[in-house]
Design an enzyme around this catalytic site. Structure first.
Site, PDB file in Angstrom:
ATOM      1  CG  ASP A   1      -2.301  -0.723   0.905  1.00 15.34           C
ATOM      2  OD1 ASP A   1      -2.034  -1.947   0.278  1.00 15.34           O
ATOM      3  OD2 ASP A   1      -2.746  -0.630   1.577  1.00 15.34           O
TER       4      ASP A   1
ATOM      5  CB  CYS B   1      -1.731  -2.761   4.811  1.00 23.80           C
ATOM      6  SG  CYS B   1      -2.287  -4.436   3.658  1.00 23.80           S
TER       7      CYS B   1
ATOM      8  CE  LYS C   1      -4.578  -3.798   1.632  1.00 23.13           C
ATOM      9  NZ  LYS C   1      -5.057  -2.864   2.291  1.00 23.13           N
TER      10      LYS C   1
END
Ligand code: VGL
Ligand code: ZN
Length: 201
Positions: free
Chosen positions: A11, A141, A97
């Site tokens: 990310d 995450c 995602k």
């Protein structure tokens, strides 16, 4: 036999960097170091995976629709793009995602590539045993991904110099690191990877 390794960068998107919708303080500071890891894995012809949070406009993940987050990483918007300083080789495998409008998903194990292959499928296909994980955010995450990957029987190394946390509570990142280590993750840095010193952090 050499254990096959892969790099997983989580990310590193504009919205998770300072000035982004969910900016991690100093989140962009780790990018040069991530690029160094990318170079090393690339040179050694080892796979590089990157995840991205990739939401539809309406999702139960956002406050307006019942979730806890302000809108962020909306598909095909600037906030969802990888930070411009992140240098991704052509062969990088991108996993997305958070596309399901009804569900939250924080772990790279819930991400899939353009062919709807999951990270775990891909790790198995590539014969990978050992995942080196960095990116944003340590306490969300990165943590969820590392724990999930460990639970699925892989080894995990946390790139201590290439992660950054949100720290809603000041100790969140440290707790996250402790949690990952408790589950079996090892901590490493670029220095200890390159010098092969026995002692990592
Ligand atoms: C995440 C906040 C909101 C993450 C995703 O994957 O870490 N955090 N959406
Ligand atoms: Zn999200």
């Amino acid at each position: 036999m050499k254990v096959k390794k892969a790099l997983l960068i989580v990310d590193v998107q504009n919205d998770f960097c300072p000035a982004g919708a969910l900016g991690v303080p100093e989140g962009d500071k780790i990018i040069p170091r991530i690029n160094q890891y990318i170079k090393i894995f690339s040179k050694n012809k080892l796979p590089i995976f990157v995840t991205r949070d990739w939401h539809p406009k309406k999702t139960a993940h956002f406050k307006r629709f019942g979730g806890i987050w302000p809108p962020h990483c909306i598909q095909n918007t600037k906030g969802a793009y990888f930070h411009p300083k992140l240098k991704l080789p052509r062969k990088t495998i991108i996993l997305s995602k958070g596309m399901d409008p009804k569900k939250d998903s924080y772990s790279a194990c819930q991400a899939e590539d353009v062919n709807s292959m999951s990270l775990l499928d891909l790790l198995k296909i590539f014969g990978i045993k050992d995942i080196y994980i960095g990116g944003l955010a340590t306490d969300y995450c990165v943590k969820y991904s590392a724990v999930d990957i460990l639970k699925n029987g892989f080894k995990v190394k946390v790139l201590m110099d290439a992660i950054k946390g949100v720290n809603l509570k000041p100790e969140d990142s440290e707790d996250a690191i402790r949690g990952m280590v408790r589950m079996g993750a090892k901590k490493i840095t670029l220095e200890c990877l390159l010098t092969r010193r026995k002692k990592c952090p």
